[in-house]
Design a protein around this motif. Structure first.
Motif, PDB file in Angstrom:
ATOM      1  N   ALA A  92     -31.280  19.460 -99.335  1.00  0.00           N
ATOM      2  CA  ALA A  92     -31.966  20.619 -99.063  1.00  0.00           C
ATOM      3  C   ALA A  92     -31.271  21.950-100.045  1.00  0.00           C
ATOM      4  CB  ALA A  92     -32.627  20.325 -97.840  1.00  0.00           C
ATOM      5  N   VAL A  93     -30.618  21.047 -99.101  1.00  0.00           N
ATOM      6  CA  VAL A  93     -29.563  22.481 -99.917  1.00  0.00           C
ATOM      7  C   VAL A  93     -28.879  22.410-100.784  1.00  0.00           C
ATOM      8  CG1 VAL A  93     -26.851  23.107 -98.825  1.00  0.00           C
ATOM      9  CG2 VAL A  93     -28.258  22.062 -97.108  1.00  0.00           C
ATOM     10  N   ARG A  94     -28.699  20.564-101.392  1.00  0.00           N
ATOM     11  CA  ARG A  94     -28.177  20.858-103.022  1.00  0.00           C
ATOM     12  C   ARG A  94     -29.032  21.387-103.746  1.00  0.00           C
ATOM     13  NH1 ARG A  94     -28.911  16.125-105.431  1.00  0.00           N
ATOM     14  NH2 ARG A  94     -29.140  14.859-103.511  1.00  0.00           N
ATOM     15  N   ARG A  95     -30.320  21.199-103.910  1.00  0.00           N
ATOM     16  CA  ARG A  95     -31.429  22.015-104.502  1.00  0.00           C
ATOM     17  C   ARG A  95     -30.910  23.712-104.604  1.00  0.00           C
ATOM     18  NH1 ARG A  95     -35.612  20.509-101.576  1.00  0.00           N
ATOM     19  NH2 ARG A  95     -34.574  18.576-101.928  1.00  0.00           N
ATOM     20  N   ARG A  96     -30.155  23.938-103.694  1.00  0.00           N
ATOM     21  CA  ARG A  96     -29.904  25.778-104.324  1.00  0.00           C
ATOM     22  C   ARG A  96     -28.635  25.728-104.695  1.00  0.00           C
ATOM     23  NH1 ARG A  96     -29.353  27.925 -98.957  1.00  0.00           N
ATOM     24  NH2 ARG A  96     -30.521  26.251 -98.093  1.00  0.00           N
ATOM     25  N   TRP A  97     -28.699  24.596-105.145  1.00  0.00           N
ATOM     26  CA  TRP A  97     -26.802  24.568-105.920  1.00  0.00           C
ATOM     27  C   TRP A  97     -26.674  24.252-107.159  1.00  0.00           C
ATOM     28  CZ3 TRP A  97     -23.698  27.977-104.385  1.00  0.00           C
ATOM     29  CH2 TRP A  97     -23.754  28.706-102.297  1.00  0.00           C
ATOM     30  N   ARG A  98     -25.636  24.842-108.328  1.00  0.00           N
ATOM     31  CA  ARG A  98     -25.376  24.014-109.437  1.00  0.00           C
ATOM     32  C   ARG A  98     -23.668  24.400-109.648  1.00  0.00           C
ATOM     33  NH1 ARG A  98     -29.865  22.524-112.539  1.00  0.00           N
ATOM     34  NH2 ARG A  98     -31.263  24.920-111.937  1.00  0.00           N
ATOM     35  N   PRO A  99     -23.770  23.083-108.488  1.00  0.00           N
ATOM     36  CA  PRO A  99     -22.330  23.517-109.213  1.00  0.00           C
ATOM     37  C   PRO A  99     -21.235  23.398-110.043  1.00  0.00           C
ATOM     38  CG  PRO A  99     -22.713  21.817-107.517  1.00  0.00           C
ATOM     39  CD  PRO A  99     -24.102  21.676-108.059  1.00  0.00           C
ATOM     40  N   ARG A 100     -21.670  22.819-111.174  1.00  0.00           N
ATOM     41  CA  ARG A 100     -21.227  22.410-112.173  1.00  0.00           C
ATOM     42  C   ARG A 100     -19.542  21.599-112.370  1.00  0.00           C
ATOM     43  NH1 ARG A 100     -20.621  24.802-116.849  1.00  0.00           N
ATOM     44  NH2 ARG A 100     -19.771  26.433-115.331  1.00  0.00           N
ATOM     45  N   ILE A 101     -19.526  20.897-111.773  1.00  0.00           N
ATOM     46  CA  ILE A 101     -17.674  20.778-111.313  1.00  0.00           C
ATOM     47  C   ILE A 101     -16.948  20.302-112.860  1.00  0.00           C
ATOM     48  CG2 ILE A 101     -16.139  18.989-109.872  1.00  0.00           C
ATOM     49  CD1 ILE A 101     -18.128  19.365-107.427  1.00  0.00           C
ATOM     50  N   ASP A 102     -17.828  19.048-113.011  1.00  0.00           N
ATOM     51  CA  ASP A 102     -17.516  18.972-114.476  1.00  0.00           C
ATOM     52  C   ASP A 102     -17.045  19.558-115.448  1.00  0.00           C
ATOM     53  OD1 ASP A 102     -17.244  15.978-113.340  1.00  0.00           O
ATOM     54  OD2 ASP A 102     -18.894  15.498-114.127  1.00  0.00           O
ATOM     55  N   GLY A 103     -18.017  20.360-115.592  1.00  0.00           N
ATOM     56  CA  GLY A 103     -17.868  21.406-116.376  1.00  0.00           C
ATOM     57  C   GLY A 103     -16.100  22.599-116.434  1.00  0.00           C
ATOM     58  N   ARG A 104     -16.893  22.737-115.126  1.00  0.00           N
ATOM     59  CA  ARG A 104     -15.213  23.793-114.873  1.00  0.00           C
ATOM     60  C   ARG A 104     -14.223  23.216-114.364  1.00  0.00           C
ATOM     61  NH1 ARG A 104     -18.276  24.420-109.104  1.00  0.00           N
ATOM     62  NH2 ARG A 104     -16.457  25.656-108.032  1.00  0.00           N
ATOM     63  N   LYS A 105     -13.983  22.526-114.894  1.00  0.00           N
ATOM     64  CA  LYS A 105     -12.791  21.070-114.408  1.00  0.00           C
ATOM     65  C   LYS A 105     -12.250  21.168-115.678  1.00  0.00           C
ATOM     66  CE  LYS A 105     -11.714  17.485-112.012  1.00  0.00           C
ATOM     67  NZ  LYS A 105     -13.115  16.639-111.492  1.00  0.00           N
ATOM     68  N   ARG A 106     -13.581  20.579-116.890  1.00  0.00           N
ATOM     69  CA  ARG A 106     -13.193  20.802-117.818  1.00  0.00           C
ATOM     70  C   ARG A 106     -12.453  21.464-118.753  1.00  0.00           C
ATOM     71  NH1 ARG A 106     -17.143  17.904-118.921  1.00  0.00           N
ATOM     72  NH2 ARG A 106     -18.811  19.491-119.361  1.00  0.00           N
ATOM     73  N   THR A 107     -13.313  23.172-118.144  1.00  0.00           N
ATOM     74  CA  THR A 107     -11.968  23.902-118.582  1.00  0.00           C
ATOM     75  C   THR A 107     -10.828  24.633-118.186  1.00  0.00           C
ATOM     76  OG1 THR A 107     -14.733  25.377-118.427  1.00  0.00           O
ATOM     77  CG2 THR A 107     -12.870  26.606-118.484  1.00  0.00           C
TER      78      THR A 107
END
Lengths: 280, 303
Positions: B14-29
């Motif tokens: 339920a909490v996860r649905r409100r977030w889009r963390p894109r951790i992989d993308g941020r780490k790539r940058t």
């Protein structure tokens, strides 16, 4: 601790000077503030403060953050002169002399009215030099070694540092540093010592030592202390002054009186709310 | 409320649905940028290494004690530049003393005495601007003021005064910075026992600021030691056979001599210049070393 009471006379701790109604006898006032207004640039920080500080007593300034208690304290020895944008209007009479005037040299005022700051700030010099410097620059002509020892004893620090006077004052613990700062303030033989939250950076044991020390110094000095800690004010002071902010965000003096009265039977509702913890 | 959690997530669905963390993308940058910054560092260092490499390749064989002990000669073989080394030392000493005395005085005035206001701001802005003026302009000023108007002549003193003016703004700014960094608490403590402004400055502010002031002065002086243009303008000689005998003698300086050698058609003089540059760099590095030592040494016992 009775190594030195010098020729000063202690009025003792009798209650005879306290009149009924929780006020101090104004005939034994050492500092008189009248209609003090303090501006920083266009900001009106403190409005219309009038107060009598009784001689050889401990006066505590309490109140919420930003209510001007430290600002008022710093006027008493003209420290606000060092802030370019500050303007202090009103009258500050010390021992019958108006000192809030350009005619009076703040250098002379500060020798008579010493100060201890919130953060312990010893000079980056030896313990001995920390105490001796203020006396030296003001032309002290007695025996300096004796003088340094006397001040350190009065500040209840002598036994802890007597074997390392040549070591840096910065190497002491926080509580010792603050007592060194008190010894440094005593070295110019002032009448009055202003303390701006002297224990706020210290642990409870060191705080207690400072409080005990203030009680001992009271016999010979008039003490004004700003504190955030109401228990401290209740424990250590004879007179308590409560400051607060008015609706225009200016610091105002709400009420002053004997500590017993302010803490048990204050006149003003705001004082009562503050000391009972309902506000601030 | 069910307590089930996704196997790959630390949060309930339920909490996860409100977030889009894109951790992989941020780490790539982040990783990509760290490579860019590393490359920038490498290219800066590589250029320096290349420069040193060329210098040592060309100059190594010519590096000999002759450089330090001999004077200018028509043949590259056995030629030295002792007069230039001593000239540089004289220049730097004169410029250093002048800029230290005037610079620290100015910094004390601006930081501790001058009232804040339009006049002080005006002075401050101009000092900052002066530090950006090209050095050849100082040469012209030195020529007009010291050599001609004050009639000192084309002697070492004129060069030293010009160099002193050149580094003065740098010394002022470094000293101001050092003075400003002295904690307010130290000043308040001193004022609090009834000290006058001068007593506070003399006994507390200056000792606390001194490591910074000395570092700034030495770095400024080591800039002066590499300057050529203003010296040529105020009349340093390129060809000289005697060591300077004082502030009123003819003189030359290391960079002037190096410049003269590189301008010669013969290849061996260019190699000799490379060897002389190595000497100049050793002098520079040791001055920077002294600056670092002073900062560490004097900065030990502080607030």
């Amino acid at each position: 601790m009775s190594t030195d009471t010098q020729e000063r006379t202690s009025p003792g701790r009798s209650n005879s000077v306290i009149k009924d109604g929780g006020e101090f006898d104004t005939s034994d006032t050492i500092i008189q503030l009248r209609d003090l207004n303090i501006h920083y640039g266009s900001f009106h920080a403190v409005a219309d403060v009038s107060l009598d500080v009784p001689r050889n007593r401990i006066t505590a300034f309490i109140g919420p953050s930003g209510c001007g208690k430290s600002t008022v304290l710093r006027c008493i020895n003209r420290m606000n002169d060092l802030v370019p944008s500050a303007r202090v209007d009103g009258s500050i009479v010390y021992s019958g002399v108006e000192i809030n005037t350009p005619k009076v040299d703040p250098v002379e005022v500060r020798r008579r009215i010493g100060m201890v700051f919130q953060k312990p700030n010893p000079f980056p010099k030896s313990i001995y030099e920390n105490v001796a410097w203020g006396a030296k620059i003001n032309g002290y002509r007695g025996d300096m070694d004796e003088h340094v020892e006397r001040c350190l004893r009065q500040a209840a620090l002598w036994d802890e540092v007597k074997d390392k006077l040549k070591e840096s004052g910065m190497a002491l613990s926080g509580g010792q540093q603050q007592r060194l700062c008190i010894a440094r303030a005593l070295a110019t033989e002032p009448d009055v010592i202003l303390l701006d939250e002297p224990a706020s950076a210290l642990d409870p044991i060191s705080t207690l030592k400072i409080e005990e020390l203030l009680r001992e110094l009271e016999a010979n000095y008039t003490i004004v202390i700003v504190t955030h800690n109401m228990q401290q004010a209740a424990r250590v002071s004879d007179q308590t002054v409560f400051y607060s902010l008015n609706e225009r965000r200016q610091g105002v003096l709400v009420e002053s009186g004997t500590t017993a009265k302010i803490f048990t039977n204050p006149d003003d509702q705001r004082t009562e709310d503050y000391i009972t913890g309902r506000f601030g | 409320m069910s307590a089930t959690t996704d196997a790959q997530s630390l949060e309930p669905a339920a909490v996860r649905r409100r977030w889009r963390p894109r951790i992989d993308g941020r780490k790539r940058t982040s990783n990509w940028l760290s490579r860019v910054f590393f490359l920038a560092t490498v290219s800066a260092v590589a250029l320096l290494v290349l420069l040193l490499g060329v210098l040592f390749y060309r100059g190594w064989d010519w590096l000999s004690l002759d450089l330090l002990t001999q004077q200018y000669s028509r043949n590259a073989e056995g030629s030295g530049f002792q007069a230039a080394i001593l000239g540089s030392i004289w220049l730097v000493a004169g410029a250093g003393i002048l800029s230290f005395v005037i610079g620290v005085g100015t910094a004390i005035f601006l930081e501790e005495y001058a009232p804040r206001g339009p006049l002080t701001n005006f002075l401050q802005t101009n000092i900052s601007n002066l530090s950006g003026v090209p050095s050849v302009v100082y040469g012209l000023l030195g020529l007009a003021l010291f050599v001609e108007f004050m009639n000192i002549g084309r002697v070492l003193l004129a060069g030293a005064l010009t160099m002193g003016l050149l580094i003065l703004p740098i010394v002022i700014i470094a000293s101001q910075e050092a003075i400003r960094n002295v904690p307010l608490g130290l000043r308040q403590a001193a004022y609090g026992v009834g000290a006058t402004r001068w007593q506070v400055v003399r006994h507390h502010v200056l000792p606390a600021a001194m490591p910074g002031i000395l570092t700034g002065t030495i770095l400024a002086v080591s800039r002066a030691i590499g300057e050529t243009a203003p010296l040529i303008v105020v009349g340093a000689s390129a060809i000289i056979f005697r060591n300077p005998s004082g502030f009123f003698s003819d003189y030359t300086a290391m960079p002037v001599q190096i410049y003269q050698w590189t301008a010669r058609p013969q290849e061996e003089f260019k190699d000799l210049a490379a060897a002389a540059i190595i000497v100049l760099m050793i002098v520079l590095l040791s001055m920077n070393g002294i600056a670092i030592y002073l900062r560490q040494r004097l900065g030990k016992d502080r607030w």
